[in-house]
Design a protein around this motif. Structure first.
Motif, PDB file in Angstrom:
ATOM      1  N   PRO A 290      33.873  61.774  32.610  1.00 18.45           N
ATOM      2  CA  PRO A 290      33.215  62.971  32.703  1.00 18.45           C
ATOM      3  C   PRO A 290      33.515  64.077  31.564  1.00 18.45           C
ATOM      4  N   GLN A 291      32.518  64.766  31.202  1.00 20.52           N
ATOM      5  CA  GLN A 291      32.696  65.836  29.831  1.00 20.52           C
ATOM      6  C   GLN A 291      32.407  67.113  30.547  1.00 20.52           C
ATOM      7  N   LEU A 292      33.706  67.863  30.519  1.00 24.83           N
ATOM      8  CA  LEU A 292      33.578  69.239  31.090  1.00 24.83           C
ATOM      9  C   LEU A 292      33.173  70.417  30.062  1.00 24.83           C
ATOM     10  N   TYR A 293      32.096  71.016  30.522  1.00 25.37           N
ATOM     11  CA  TYR A 293      31.519  72.412  29.598  1.00 25.37           C
ATOM     12  C   TYR A 293      31.829  73.522  30.412  1.00 25.37           C
ATOM     13  N   VAL A 294      31.705  74.556  29.630  1.00 23.92           N
ATOM     14  CA  VAL A 294      31.337  75.956  30.336  1.00 23.92           C
ATOM     15  C   VAL A 294      29.791  76.201  30.134  1.00 23.92           C
ATOM     16  N   ALA A 295      29.240  76.438  31.111  1.00 22.56           N
ATOM     17  CA  ALA A 295      27.884  76.858  31.212  1.00 22.56           C
ATOM     18  C   ALA A 295      27.821  78.435  31.084  1.00 22.56           C
ATOM     19  N   ILE A 296      27.136  79.227  29.925  1.00 22.46           N
ATOM     20  CA  ILE A 296      27.069  80.633  29.606  1.00 22.46           C
ATOM     21  C   ILE A 296      25.705  81.061  30.399  1.00 22.46           C
ATOM     22  N   LYS A 297      26.206  81.987  31.289  1.00 22.54           N
ATOM     23  CA  LYS A 297      24.748  82.558  31.966  1.00 22.54           C
ATOM     24  C   LYS A 297      24.157  83.869  30.949  1.00 22.54           C
ATOM     25  N   ALA A 326      25.244  74.969  27.843  1.00 23.69           N
ATOM     26  CA  ALA A 326      26.535  74.341  28.088  1.00 23.69           C
ATOM     27  C   ALA A 326      27.207  74.156  26.876  1.00 23.69           C
ATOM     28  N   THR A 327      28.424  74.510  26.809  1.00 24.34           N
ATOM     29  CA  THR A 327      29.230  74.591  25.399  1.00 24.34           C
ATOM     30  C   THR A 327      30.772  74.116  25.699  1.00 24.34           C
ATOM     31  N   GLU A 413      13.908  71.888  17.690  1.00 22.65           N
ATOM     32  CA  GLU A 413      13.421  70.565  17.818  1.00 22.65           C
ATOM     33  C   GLU A 413      14.292  69.314  17.957  1.00 22.65           C
ATOM     34  N   SER A 414      15.788  69.702  17.593  1.00 18.43           N
ATOM     35  CA  SER A 414      16.576  68.467  17.785  1.00 18.43           C
ATOM     36  C   SER A 414      17.257  68.445  19.243  1.00 18.43           C
ATOM     37  N   ILE A 415      16.902  69.314  20.035  1.00 14.04           N
ATOM     38  CA  ILE A 415      17.474  69.329  21.577  1.00 14.04           C
ATOM     39  C   ILE A 415      17.104  68.235  22.294  1.00 14.04           C
ATOM     40  N   LEU A 416      17.734  67.352  22.973  1.00 16.08           N
ATOM     41  CA  LEU A 416      17.721  66.184  23.776  1.00 16.08           C
ATOM     42  C   LEU A 416      17.749  66.724  25.250  1.00 16.08           C
ATOM     43  N   GLU A 417      16.664  66.131  26.029  1.00 18.62           N
ATOM     44  CA  GLU A 417      17.097  66.408  27.432  1.00 18.62           C
ATOM     45  C   GLU A 417      18.185  65.623  28.199  1.00 18.62           C
ATOM     46  N   THR A 418      18.721  64.457  27.511  1.00 22.53           N
ATOM     47  CA  THR A 418      19.774  63.820  27.841  1.00 22.53           C
ATOM     48  C   THR A 418      21.156  64.269  27.636  1.00 22.53           C
ATOM     49  N   LYS A 419      21.288  65.467  26.993  1.00 16.38           N
ATOM     50  CA  LYS A 419      22.593  66.098  26.627  1.00 16.38           C
ATOM     51  C   LYS A 419      22.664  67.345  27.071  1.00 16.38           C
ATOM     52  N   GLY A 420      23.695  67.816  28.008  1.00 16.04           N
ATOM     53  CA  GLY A 420      23.641  69.219  28.197  1.00 16.04           C
ATOM     54  C   GLY A 420      22.505  69.621  29.300  1.00 16.04           C
ATOM     55  N   THR A 421      22.431  71.043  29.412  1.00 17.89           N
ATOM     56  CA  THR A 421      21.339  71.542  30.105  1.00 17.89           C
ATOM     57  C   THR A 421      19.963  71.507  29.337  1.00 17.89           C
ATOM     58  N   GLY A 422      19.713  71.187  28.040  1.00 22.71           N
ATOM     59  CA  GLY A 422      18.666  71.390  27.496  1.00 22.71           C
ATOM     60  C   GLY A 422      18.416  72.737  26.670  1.00 22.71           C
ATOM     61  N   VAL A 423      19.567  73.413  26.976  1.00 18.43           N
ATOM     62  CA  VAL A 423      19.633  74.977  26.310  1.00 18.43           C
ATOM     63  C   VAL A 423      20.918  75.097  25.368  1.00 18.43           C
ATOM     64  N   VAL A 424      20.374  75.747  24.222  1.00 13.80           N
ATOM     65  CA  VAL A 424      21.746  75.852  23.346  1.00 13.80           C
ATOM     66  C   VAL A 424      22.222  77.093  22.832  1.00 13.80           C
ATOM     67  N   THR A 425      23.268  77.602  22.988  1.00 12.88           N
ATOM     68  CA  THR A 425      23.280  78.964  22.411  1.00 12.88           C
ATOM     69  C   THR A 425      23.611  78.816  20.835  1.00 12.88           C
ATOM     70  N   ALA A 531      34.712  86.488  34.991  1.00 16.95           N
ATOM     71  CA  ALA A 531      33.821  87.778  35.035  1.00 16.95           C
ATOM     72  C   ALA A 531      32.421  87.703  35.670  1.00 16.95           C
ATOM     73  N   GLY A 532      32.223  86.311  35.807  1.00 10.55           N
ATOM     74  CA  GLY A 532      30.954  85.828  36.595  1.00 10.55           C
ATOM     75  C   GLY A 532      30.013  85.629  35.379  1.00 10.55           C
ATOM     76  N   LEU A 533      30.310  85.393  34.041  1.00 15.26           N
ATOM     77  CA  LEU A 533      29.478  85.130  32.931  1.00 15.26           C
ATOM     78  C   LEU A 533      29.122  83.910  32.747  1.00 15.26           C
ATOM     79  N   ALA A 534      29.958  82.809  33.337  1.00 16.39           N
ATOM     80  CA  ALA A 534      29.848  81.424  32.974  1.00 16.39           C
ATOM     81  C   ALA A 534      30.534  80.672  34.102  1.00 16.39           C
ATOM     82  N   PHE A 535      30.045  79.298  34.141  1.00 13.41           N
ATOM     83  CA  PHE A 535      30.662  78.578  35.105  1.00 13.41           C
ATOM     84  C   PHE A 535      31.047  76.923  34.593  1.00 13.41           C
ATOM     85  N   GLU A 536      31.965  76.228  35.260  1.00 14.87           N
ATOM     86  CA  GLU A 536      32.230  74.979  34.926  1.00 14.87           C
ATOM     87  C   GLU A 536      31.267  74.100  34.941  1.00 14.87           C
TER      88      GLU A 536
END
Length: 1118
Positions: A290-297, A326-327, A413-425, A531-536
């Motif tokens: 598993p790769q653990l990220y923090v997802a920013i809301k 996810a970062t 354009e380089s975002i992949l559906e197979t990595k992370g959430t498909g959203v990049v900060t 702070a409720g601004l992100a989640f694992e």
């Protein structure tokens, strides 16, 4: 059940190389079969510890017993028995097999056992597939019609395509790149394995696999000539109640030691199977964690009109919508200037909680479903879909960013559906990819249909590094990255930025200003989550597919797990692997040791239980099974007493200890494995006699620790490191693993082995095609390093001819009446010394487990030495010496016995007429090599080669019109020029280097300019300066100064060259040979063959130096 040996007989994969004739091979195989049966009948490979009747238990210590009666215990990772062994298995197996053969020849008591791994998902999954197919198509699949859709498609890819977290060590796998194979129905796969269609339905019962394949494994290894003690074989799982008791004891003791714990953790999970999917349960993705990220809301503050239209009426009033990138780099969130989405991806809007919705890919939602992120576990509520292009331009809040009014959603354009959430900060201050993209967007705003100012928010420094406070900008400039399309440079820049930022960076902003990034990272992460601004959020590092065909996710679940990586446990393991005092683990190479240390650095908790598959029940929670990599960590210790417990694979028949499975209580294992002492209470409770207890304890104390474990390098990531941890936890230090030898994967004919391409051979295929000994030699020749090795069919094929020809020559020599009795003083001592040298070389390589080099010394070089000796005797017009011929035969078979025992046995028994099997013979003791004879032999071979080259050079000069005085077709005279002294300029150069070199610091005392000036005064600058540089290089490389500076020959060149003359005359077709001694500056020299002095007219004479004659060819009158 049907006899698997008979039903599988004669079935092979398609031939890769056609053999033109098989008579020689067949004659060798006939010998192999004869001696394999004889060895089995004699029980040659059954090993026992010294009995307690002869040496009472603990009358001497276990260490003293092992010293008095040296032993060797070696194993490979036992194979999984869902098919036949392939040649890759045989490669790992051969490393122990060859060492076993050599150890036996040193008089060591060798234990070499073999068991079968049946635990886990693969057999059960295949059996269940077959059960469904029998139901669909009938017992013999008669209802199946061609063209039916296959059950599944399996794609095999490397375990890690690219590391997301570059600060985490990962051991590289040696397997070749991806293949995609469209799998057929399971019954068709069974047919391809050679199983008759009438029997395939039997495999719908998992237990049938356990009955069917282990006998074939034993057959294949026996046909290979293995020196295995088959009394100790067993299968895993509760199919063998003795082994089941052993595994239950192991789990109970680990739990008591607080090594097994229960709690929530992220694990690779199969939704279809409803359980964790561990390494051995996977058809793809072994080694993926598993790769653990923090997802920013990032809450949407302002919608685009198209987004509003897509969501109209689909969300309740007051709903809050978040984009959730996810970062791994929470500490960089201060620098956010935008949020990226792919305009090509269709995103889902998923309900996470009442009136709270996340925008992301379906794959991400599937991962989140079992991570306590959604309100209802396992339920994915998709309320709407929205095109990525419709999201572009939305205003979102960026937690921690200095841009408090929000940032815009922009295209990437380089975002992949197979990595992370498909959203990049977007953090362009510290991410080269982000900087390259945001710069491109600003330059081409009209093309991307965005407002230019959206991509021009201020980039604020947030992390200070040695390179720059705006590291991404500096790296993009340094690597000349012009656009997001510079993928290669951006990948390099990403790694550099991440590593420098993590290891050398300090925070410039935020609540943790001035702290190291490595310290601030987890604090910022925790702050955001609290702070409720992100989640694992977690997902597999790369694609994982279970053997049931399910693409796996990550789940957060209550689990029993082994707490690998716990600080004190890891510290002990690390110290043992580092082996600083020489009493730790021998890994045979620095690369292997570093790989183990790398895995110890990152390996953490490991789920040890599952609910589906085959295995032993977890004692305190019988609804769970022990997972397959957790019941295979200390089973090597079980081999030591297996024959006392049972006499068959399944424990259905008692062993020599006459013990039932029920008698093997936990305390009994504790005593056997030196964790407790024997008490009357234990004897009473277990009803095992004291004598039997002590005999089993003796077997363990004597044969343990395991001396050598051989496995593929990919098992460092799990099995091998687990084995280290478990031995440390459960056994006294005296019984920890002594050495682990890892090898690369095996290629076949230079290509990756693959059933789909036909480049695949089972061990049975190889042995039937080439015979055991030729196959064993080809495996030894394949390689020994951690890099991938190569089994070459041509090597095996050519070996058949070599062995057959050499056998015929040995038979011919044994009958010959023409061999010479007396020893001469030239050819014979050179050959004798070379044999002694090669035997010692081979011994050294065997001890270092370098079998390719051992084979070179004891087979290729050894036969070459014999051929050179034979040719030298023919050239000299004398027969070979009888004693040396028979010494050669004896040394040849003895030194080759570890690798090619059948051929060696034939020569030993049928030609040398020895009474006992060669399997009981000892490694030959030979006199130490005589350096002067070795140097003389090397001189002879070099001189012979140089004479041929010299004649060819003169012929070439004739062809070019540069010389007309020599015709090689006419009678020839050869003048050999030798000298006792090196040129004066070389001697002066050596004296200069002696004067200017500091042997203490191994450096030059004077400047290069000064040295060059002094060399110029010697003269012959073109020759002298390179000569001096070579001397200096040898000194820098660590060669002893005495060897470099003193260039005296250690053999008599005059005597050697004169002794060569008769052979040279015959071999080169020479009428006359003169040998002239040259003295520098003189035009005359003594004729060493005929006496007197001769004039030296040829300039070629000046080229002679001690040990390197020069040569002149001339024609003479017939």
């Amino acid at each position: 059940m049907a006899d698997p040996v008979k039903t599988m007989g004669g079935l092979q994969n398609a031939a890769l190389k056609d053999l033109k004739g098989t008579e020689k091979r067949d004659s060798l195989i006939a010998i192999e079969k004869k001696y394999q049966k004889e060895w089995e009948d004699l029980g040659l490979f059954n090993a026992d510890a010294p009995s307690t009747a002869d040496i009472p238990l603990h009358s001497i210590t276990a260490a003293e017993l092992r010293e008095k009666f040296p032993k060797f215990f070696g194993t490979i990772a036992f194979p999984y028995t869902n098919g036949r062994l392939h040649v890759g298995h045989a490669f790992s197996f051969s490393k122990v097999e060859f060492h076993v053969g050599f150890a036996r020849m040193k008089g060591i008591n060798v234990l070499w056992p073999q068991g079968y791994h049946c635990t886990g998902l693969p057999i059960k999954a295949c059996a269940d597939k077959l059960a469904k197919e029998v139901e669909m198509f009938g017992q013999e699949f008669e209802k199946y019609k061609e063209g039916e859709e296959p059950v599944t498609e399996i794609t095999t890819t490397p375990a890690r395509a690219e590391r997301e977290d570059v600060t985490k060590f990962t051991a590289k796998k040696g397997k070749a790149a991806a293949k995609s194979v469209k799998m057929k129905y399971q019954f068709q796969i069974m047919q391809a394995m050679g199983i008759p269609v009438q029997q395939i339905h039997l495999f719908a019962e998992p237990s049938y696999w356990l009955e069917y394949f282990p006998p074939l494994c034993k057959l294949d290894l026996s046909n290979f000539g293995s020196r295995i003690d088959w009394r100790r074989q067993f299968v895993t799982t509760d199919a063998n109640p003795y082994f089941d008791a052993f595994v239950r004891w192991q789990m109970i003791r680990l739990k008591e030691l607080n090594k097994i714990k229960y709690g929530k953790r992220h694990t690779i999970y199969s939704i279809k199977d409803g359980q964790p999917c561990m390494d051995h349960d996977r058809s793809e993705g072994e080694g993926v964690n598993p790769q653990l990220y923090v997802a920013i809301k990032m809450q949407v503050l302002e919608f685009t009109s198209k987004a509003q239209e897509a969501l109209q009426g689909k969300l309740p009033d007051g709903a809050r919508i978040f984009l959730v990138p996810a970062t791994l780099r929470a500490e960089t969130m201060y620098g956010q200037v935008a949020c990226f989405v792919s305009p090509k991806v269709t995103y889902g809007v998923y309900e996470a909680a009442p009136k709270e919705y996340y925008v992301m890919t379906e794959r991400a939602a599937r991962n989140m479903a079992y991570q306590e992120i959604f309100a209802e576990e396992g339920v994915i509520k998709k309320t709407a879909e929205i095109a990525g292009s419709d999201l572009i331009g939305m205003l979102v809040n960026a937690p921690l960013s200095f841009h408090k009014d929000g940032v815009r959603v922009l295209p990437m354009e380089s975002i992949l559906e197979t990595k992370g959430t498909g959203v990049v900060t977007c953090v362009p201050s510290d991410s080269p990819d982000d900087y390259a993209t945001i710069t491109e967007l600003a330059k081409k705003a009209d093309y991307y249909k965005i407002n230019k100012e959206w991509a021009e928010l201020e980039i604020i420094p947030i992390i200070q590094t040695p390179t720059s406070d705006l590291l991404a900008l500096a790296l993009v400039k340094k690597l000349k990255i012009a656009s997001p399309k510079d993928v290669k440079q951006l990948k390099e820049a990403k790694e550099l930025a991440y590593k420098e930022g993590f290891y050398q960076g300090h925070m410039l902003v935020g609540d943790f200003k001035d702290e190291k990034v490595a310290d601030a990272k987890p604090k910022v992460r925790a702050q955001l989550i609290e702070a409720g601004l992100a989640f694992e959020y977690a997902e597999p590092e790369n694609k994982v597919v279970s053997r049931s065909g399910d693409e796996c996710t990550v789940a957060l679940m209550e689990q029993y797990y082994i707490d690998y990586g716990e600080e004190s446990w890891r510290a002990i393991a690390t110290d043992y692997v580092e082996n600083k005092d020489g009493s730790g683990l021998n890994t045979y190479s620095t690369d292997a040791r570093n790989a183990f240390l790398g895995v110890l650095d990152w390996l953490k908790q490991w789920a040890c239980a599952r609910t589906y598959g085959l295995g032993s029940r977890l004692p305190w929670a019988p609804e769970f099974l022990v997972e397959s990599l957790s019941d295979s960590t200390i089973y090597m210790s079980y081999y030591t007493v297996a024959h006392y417990l049972h006499s068959d694979l399944f424990g259905r028949e008692k062993g020599i200890g006459n013990i039932t499975p029920e008698q093997m209580i936990d305390e009994a294992w504790d005593y056997i494995f030196c964790r407790a002492e024997l008490t009357d209470e234990l004897i009473t409770k277990s009803k095992i006699p004291r004598q039997t207890f002590e005999a089993m304890r003796r077997e363990f104390e004597y044969f343990y620790p395991l001396d050598l474990r051989v496995s593929g390098k990919d098992l460092i990531n799990n099995h091998l490191t687990f084995a280290l941890y478990n031995h440390i936890a459960l056994f006294p230090r005296e019984y920890w693993l002594k050495s682990i030898r890892v090898n690369g994967h095996l290629q076949l004919n230079g290509e990756k082995m693959s059933k789909s391409t036909g480049n695949f051979m089972t061990l049975d295929d190889v042995v039937k095609k080439f015979g055991a000994d030729a196959s064993r030699i080809a495996l030894a020749d394949a390689g020994d390093s951690m890099q991938d090795s190569n089994f070459v069919e041509d090597v095996a094929d050519n070996t058949i001819l070599r062995l057959h020809t050499l056998r015929e020559w040995c038979e011919e020599m044994a009958k010959s009446q023409d061999l010479r009795a007396e020893m001469n003083d030239f050819e014979d001592p050179l050959f004798d010394n070379e044999m002694n040298t090669l035997v010692e070389e081979a011994r050294h390589h065997y001890e270092d487990t370098n079998y390719k080099l051992a084979l070179k010394s004891c087979f290729y070089d050894f036969t070459n030495a014999k051929d050179i000796y034979r040719a030298a005797c023919v050239a000299a017009g004398i027969p070979m010496n009888k004693d040396l011929v028979f010494k050669y035969i004896r040394l040849q078979v003895l030194s080759l016995t570890p690798i090619a025992p059948h051929w060696a046995e034939y020569i030993w028994r049928e030609i040398l007429h020895e009474d006992q099997t060669i399997q009981l013979a000892r490694w030959p003791e030979v006199p130490a090599a005589d350096a002067s004879l070795s140097a003389a032999r090397a001189y002879v071979l070099a001189t012979q080669s140089n004479i041929t080259s010299a004649e060819s050079a003169q012929v070439k000069r004739i062809a070019k019109g540069k010389q007309t005085s020599f015709d090689p077709k006419k009678p020839k005279k050869l003048t050999i020029f030798i000298t006792d002294a090196f040129p004066r300029w070389q001697t002066e150069c050596i004296e200069l280097v002696k004067e200017t070199w500091d042997p203490v610091t191994n450096t030059q005392k004077c400047s290069d300019k000064e040295l060059s000036g002094r060399v110029a005064k010697i003269g012959k600058v073109k020759e002298a300066m390179p000569f001096v540089q070579r001397l200096k290089k040898r000194l820098r490389d660590g060669e002893p100064a005495g060897v470099v500076m003193e260039r005296k020959l250690i053999f008599d060149e005059h005597k050697t060259i004169i002794a060569m003359v008769p052979g040279l005359k015959r071999a080169a077709g020479l009428s006359v040979i003169d040998v002239v001694l040259v003295t520098e500056g003189s035009k005359k020299g003594p004729d060493l063959l005929h006496g007197g002095e001769v004039d030296i007219k040829s300039p070629l004479a000046e080229g002679a130096v001690p040990g390197q004659p020069s040569f002149l060819f001339e024609n003479i009158e017939a």
